[in-house]
Structures are given as C-alpha cells and as structure tokens.
Design a protein around this motif. Sequence first.
Motif, PDB file in Angstrom:
ATOM      1  N   GLY A  86      36.414  17.466 -92.146  1.00 37.59           N
ATOM      2  CA  GLY A  86      37.812  17.830 -92.288  1.00 37.59           C
ATOM      3  C   GLY A  86      38.069  19.129 -93.018  1.00 37.59           C
ATOM      4  N   ILE A  87      37.016  19.834 -93.402  1.00 37.02           N
ATOM      5  CA  ILE A  87      37.193  21.099 -94.128  1.00 37.02           C
ATOM      6  C   ILE A  87      37.843  22.142 -93.231  1.00 37.02           C
ATOM      7  N   ARG A 134      33.040   6.927 -96.821  1.00 38.64           N
ATOM      8  CA  ARG A 134      34.247   7.692 -97.176  1.00 38.64           C
ATOM      9  C   ARG A 134      34.390   9.024 -96.460  1.00 38.64           C
ATOM     10  N   GLY A 135      33.302   9.527 -95.875  1.00 37.65           N
ATOM     11  CA  GLY A 135      33.394  10.828 -95.216  1.00 37.65           C
ATOM     12  C   GLY A 135      34.321  10.805 -94.021  1.00 37.65           C
ATOM     13  N   ASP A 136      33.892  10.129 -92.955  1.00 41.31           N
ATOM     14  CA  ASP A 136      34.720  10.058 -91.749  1.00 41.31           C
ATOM     15  C   ASP A 136      35.978   9.231 -91.985  1.00 41.31           C
ATOM     16  N   LEU A 137      35.910   8.229 -92.845  1.00 46.19           N
ATOM     17  CA  LEU A 137      37.089   7.413 -93.124  1.00 46.19           C
ATOM     18  C   LEU A 137      38.200   8.252 -93.739  1.00 46.19           C
ATOM     19  N   LEU A 143      31.135  26.896 -90.707  1.00 48.16           N
ATOM     20  CA  LEU A 143      30.618  25.799 -89.891  1.00 48.16           C
ATOM     21  C   LEU A 143      29.134  26.013 -89.650  1.00 48.16           C
ATOM     22  N   THR A 144      28.344  24.965 -89.882  1.00 47.81           N
ATOM     23  CA  THR A 144      26.897  25.060 -89.668  1.00 47.81           C
ATOM     24  C   THR A 144      26.436  24.008 -88.658  1.00 47.81           C
ATOM     25  N   SER A 145      25.204  24.119 -88.242  1.00 51.36           N
ATOM     26  CA  SER A 145      24.640  23.223 -87.218  1.00 51.36           C
ATOM     27  C   SER A 145      24.747  21.758 -87.628  1.00 51.36           C
ATOM     28  N   ARG A 146      24.980  20.901 -86.619  1.00 53.04           N
ATOM     29  CA  ARG A 146      24.950  19.442 -86.747  1.00 53.04           C
ATOM     30  C   ARG A 146      26.076  18.864 -87.581  1.00 53.04           C
ATOM     31  N   LYS A 147      27.083  19.656 -87.906  1.00 55.28           N
ATOM     32  CA  LYS A 147      28.222  19.118 -88.651  1.00 55.28           C
ATOM     33  C   LYS A 147      29.060  18.224 -87.741  1.00 55.28           C
ATOM     34  N   GLY A 148      29.723  17.265 -88.354  1.00 56.93           N
ATOM     35  CA  GLY A 148      30.476  16.279 -87.601  1.00 56.93           C
ATOM     36  C   GLY A 148      31.799  16.798 -87.060  1.00 56.93           C
ATOM     37  N   ILE A 169      32.673   1.131 -92.414  1.00 54.75           N
ATOM     38  CA  ILE A 169      34.118   1.246 -92.172  1.00 54.75           C
ATOM     39  C   ILE A 169      34.491   2.714 -92.281  1.00 54.75           C
ATOM     40  N   GLU A 170      34.724   3.346 -91.126  1.00 55.77           N
ATOM     41  CA  GLU A 170      35.037   4.779 -91.125  1.00 55.77           C
ATOM     42  C   GLU A 170      36.036   5.171 -90.031  1.00 55.77           C
ATOM     43  N   LYS A 171      36.629   4.188 -89.369  1.00 53.77           N
ATOM     44  CA  LYS A 171      37.663   4.449 -88.368  1.00 53.77           C
ATOM     45  C   LYS A 171      38.939   3.701 -88.743  1.00 53.77           C
ATOM     46  N   SER A 172      40.091   4.302 -88.430  1.00 52.58           N
ATOM     47  CA  SER A 172      41.361   3.629 -88.712  1.00 52.58           C
ATOM     48  C   SER A 172      41.480   2.324 -87.934  1.00 52.58           C
TER      49      SER A 172
END
Length: 450
Positions: free
Chosen positions: A112-113, A223-226, A136-141, A200-203
């Motif tokens: 989300g940056i 907590r990252g993707d969540l 942005l670097t390689s393999r970031k989500g 738990i990382e999706k709404s």
Amino acid sequence: MRRRTKIIATLGPSSENLISSLKDKVDIFRVNLAHGDTESHSKYFELIKTQAPTSSILVDLPGPKLRVGDIGKVELRAGQEILFSMNEGIVVQEPLFYRSVRPGSEILLADGIIKVRVTEVSNDQVKAIVETSGILTSRKGINIPDMVLETGLTDNDFRLMDEALSLGADYIGLSFVLSENDVIKAKSKIQGRAWVISKIEKSQAVQRLFRIVEESDGVMVARGDLGVEIGLENLPYIQRKIIRTSKLLGKPVILATQVLESMVNSPLPSRAEVIDVANSVYQGVDAIMLSDETAAGHYPVEAVQYLDEIITSSEDKVKPLRPSPMRSPDDAIAYAALSLSELSRSDFIAVHSRSGMSVIRVSRLRPKATILAFTPDPSVARKLKLCWGVVPLSIEENVGDLNELVSILDKKCRELGVKGNVVMVAGDPKMESGRTNLLKLHSIDSSLYP
C-alpha cells in the motif's frame, strides 16, 4: 521465568546459516513457499531438522497472491503514466491481474505504499497513473481492494500442500482465506497430518471470521495485506477482534507482519515496535512471528533476542486477558485445573493428551502455572509448541488405566526436577481420544508413586 508466548522466525538468505544461533529462542521456524522452488524448500527443511531438531516448522502457501516480476528497482512518481504487462514496464505475469481490474480501479503496490489508478485495460496490458510516489522493487505484492475472489486456494497451493507434507511440515498457513470452505477443503486434503493455520488478510475473511476460526486449527493476524484491504485506521480494532475470537474458540493465534520492521536495517527496534509487541502479549497472542527481520534483514539474531526480551518483560508485568470458560464437561475440567493451580500455588499443570485437545483447553485459559504437555504422539507434541505456555514432552504410548497414568506422570515430573504440588489433567486411557475426565492435585514430595 519461562517465556510463554512463542517466537516464530522466517528462514531466508539472512538466517539460513544462523539456525544454530537462533534455535534456543525460536520455537518454530517458518518457510515461505511463495519464494524459491522445491530444491530450496527441501534445503531449508533439512537445515532445520539437522540444526534445530526440536523446533517445529510452519510453511506458508502463496494463495492467489499477485506480485510484480523481476523489475529491479523502479522509482514511481505521482502523475507518471505506467504500463503493466507480461514482459515490459511493470511486469506482472499472473493472468488473474488482468482479469481483475477495470478503468478506475485502484491498485496498491508494496503493502500500500504506492497507489496507482487504472486508465486502460486490455487482455495482457494495463495502463495506469501513479497517485502516490514510491520505490517499487521485484516481487513486491499487488493489492486490488475491489477484487472479489471465489476461493483463496489455487491449484498451486494444493501442489505445495503435498510438497509440505512430504517434507514434514507441522503447520500449513493458508494465505488469503476467504471463507470456512477454504479451510474445509484444505483440511480434507491434509487429513490431520499438519495443523491448518488460516491467515486473515482479506476483508471477505473478516466478514466470515467466526466460522473460519471455528474450522481452523490456528489463526494468523496477517497485518500486511489485511491493513491494505481494510484500511490502516481499522487494523487495530480488527486485530483485537481476531485475537478475541481465536481465544474464545480455543484456537492458537499468531501475530505477524512488521513486528520489528526497523530491525531489517537497524540493530535496535523502534519504541513504537516495542510497545506494539508488548500490547500483543497483553492481548494474549500465542505466538509472534518475524518475517523480513530474520529472512532478509541485517540483524536476524538481534531481532530474535530483542523479541524474546520484550515478551519476557511484558509477561512478567501484566497478565494476558483471559477468556470466559466454555460450557462443556471437558472445559469444566480445564477451568477447574486453572482454579486449583492458583489456589494451591502449583507452578505446574501436567496434562496428558493423545490428541492435544486437553492441552489446548488449559492453554486457552492462560494459567500462571507452566503447562507440561505429555503426549505419546511426537507429531502432536510438535504441533503443541505453538500453544501459549505449553512445554511439549513425550510419554509412553500404552497406558492401561488412570492409576498407571498418574504413576507415569509422577515419574516424568520427578525427572524434570518438579517438586511440590502439581495439578494433573488427563482423560481415561479407555475413553476416546480428546476427552478429559481426570483432575488431581498431586504432591511430588509425598507421592505414593516412587
């Protein structure tokens, strides 16, 4: 005082040669199957099993995670037009990405940056305008907040489940769980050979939280993707909700993502990170997981050392929140064991369990006493390393009756140097596995079982 909250450390390039330095404080090593290949995964398992044989192993499945390809390091500036494609610009090779966006869609990169807005979409190309600058670097989500998935499990996940089980994983983490159906499918495949940990990382998962936790063997607050999915401002409340629900249902809960993130590049954690860890201990999580800190950071040993010190100091000062007892005969025994240990000032609760369920019931109540978990099944003992306050131990498999069981527990406690009162909890060996019907306040000093 023995640390009750467990530590999980992710193995990676920074730590693969430091296992012997980490093993004394790491309860569980994590191998992320989203990276590497079968050869590298096998290498990590072999390193753990030879250098830290008493540690358990958690693997993470990638799920339908979208990532950028090998792009090196790219600076994206606000107002800049960018191209996503299979082989140029910002490389994204998953066809799901191109099916999931439309003009006007918001795309969040690198947790989300960086935020971009889609302007044009074709079969294998997406044009967008950068709204928030960043590197942005390689393999970031990649996160697409309005993307709706039908399942959190992919064909690749099922393939990797087989690989993980063949290598001897104790826990399998399901990424991007959407509903309890994902958990049920995974457990049907795994057949009890490993515990299923739902991340738990999706709404969508938050909306089905109770049923997901109910079906899972354990839960991870990812907590990252969540945070990207639900908004950072909502993350503290949802974290507490996940922990509270997990403890209510008696499922081990792991806190993960950016725990000591500053220690990727610094030998010291930030003040905010220390407070975050302490608050998680106060909330009563079973385990805290380090990711980049140990996988790719410059100070993996120091990160584990600091986490150990923060947890130990926090546990020494504040009791974790204790859930209400559940209304069942088995849980009544566990609650009585808690009360008996505190009123008799017993430092240990010795639990005999074939399935691990009796141990989990006692651990759920967060007793002051250390839980000695005696089990005849080595795979159960390895799984129980995840549970708060539990010290897993092996015991003879064939026990005839309760009198013999008490005698064996007495002997094992003496071998460990335990003295004074010990609360014993067990199920009659003649009963089905998973049941609890014995509660005994046992004195080691005046035991009738030499």
